[in-house]
Scaffold this active site. Structure first.
Site: not given
Ligand code: 13P
Length: 255
Positions: A10, A12, A96, A98, A168, A174, A213
């Site tokens: 992903n 982003k 997600h 976010e 997740e 992150g 992560s």
């Molecule tokens: P990270 O791998 O940067 O922690 O992000 C995970 C994520 O949100 C994947 O959708």
């Protein structure tokens, strides 16, 4: 039942046309000969055309980070399932954290996106997971069950045939603080059992990815867990060697 692992990147809100071409070229060369894992990438939709042409001749599949519930018409700024299909995108991330947070997407709205994807023959990658506060309050299972039940209540458990769930935990995204393999396995087993209570057959085949992560150092141990069927990778998916190492770890662990 053996499930074929899926590792998905992903990206982003990252990248450019040149970045897309370079990262895909790197992935194609790093992943030559790796066959025991499905691999997908979800660049920003702006770069789907660039990615589609760069991926020619590769087994890496295209995905996207979001989709709208409407298929056509006066919906300014939205992207439809048909548009994603037009570029060969297959795995579409919905729910997600976010988007749940920054765009106030509700469980019911996300279930409508799930329905739109199924209707179009695309694969929903449904992200679920608890916040740090919910985790500390012992509400992890309750939150995951609620987020899954929104889809089951709207569409029935069979909707998860051929679909993907990405667990997740928000506190792991992150932060560099991944869930431990045992912590993640416990939640994955709960998710599978929750679906199995409605249909064992659906539970046996549904891919449950872990995300939060994941990197080239911790992936292999996560993949030793029986209910972790791959990963949804953020930061580490932006570097070809790290992402390829995660794919190879999944291929090896699940072969
Ligand atoms: P990270 O791998 O940067 O922690 O992000 C995970 C994520 O949100 C994947 O959708």
């Amino acid at each position: 039942m053996a499930r074929r692992p899926l590792v998905m990147g992903n990206w982003k809100l990252n990248g450019s046309k040149a970045f897309t071409r370079e990262l895909i070229a790197g992935l194609k060369s790093e992943l030559k000969g790796v066959e025991d894992c499905d691999v997908a990438i979800a660049p920003p939709v702006m770069y789907l055309a660039e990615a589609e042409s760069a991926l020619a001749g590769s087994a890496i599949v295209l995905g996207a980070q979001n989709v709208d519930v409407n298929v056509q018409g006066a919906f300014t700024g939205d992207i439809s399932t048909a548009m994603l299909k037009d570029f060969g995108a297959k795995y579409i991330i919905i729910g997600h954290s976010e988007r749940r947070t920054y765009h106030k997407e509700s469980d019911e709205f996300i279930a409508k996106k799930f329905a739109a994807l199924k209707e179009a023959g695309l694969v929903p990658v449904l992200c679920i997971g608890e916040s740090e506060a919910e985790n500390e309050a012992g509400k992890t299972e309750e939150v995951c069950a609620r987020q899954i039940d929104a889809v089951i209540n709207a569409l029935g458990v069979e909707a998860f045939n051929g679909a993907v769930i990405a667990y997740e935990p928000i506190w792991a995204i992150g932060t560099g603080k991944s869930a431990t393999p045992a912590q993640a396995q416990a939640v994955h087993a709960f998710i599978r059992a929750h679906i199995a209570a409605k249909s064992q057959a659906v539970a046996d085949q549904v891919i449950i990815q872990y995300g939060g992560s994941v990197n080239d150092a911790n992936a292999a141990e996560l993949f030793t867990q029986p209910d972790i069927d791959g990963a949804l990778v953020g930061g580490a998916s932006l570097k070809a060697p790290a992402f390829a190492a995660i794919v190879k770890a999944a291929a090896q662990a699940k072969a």
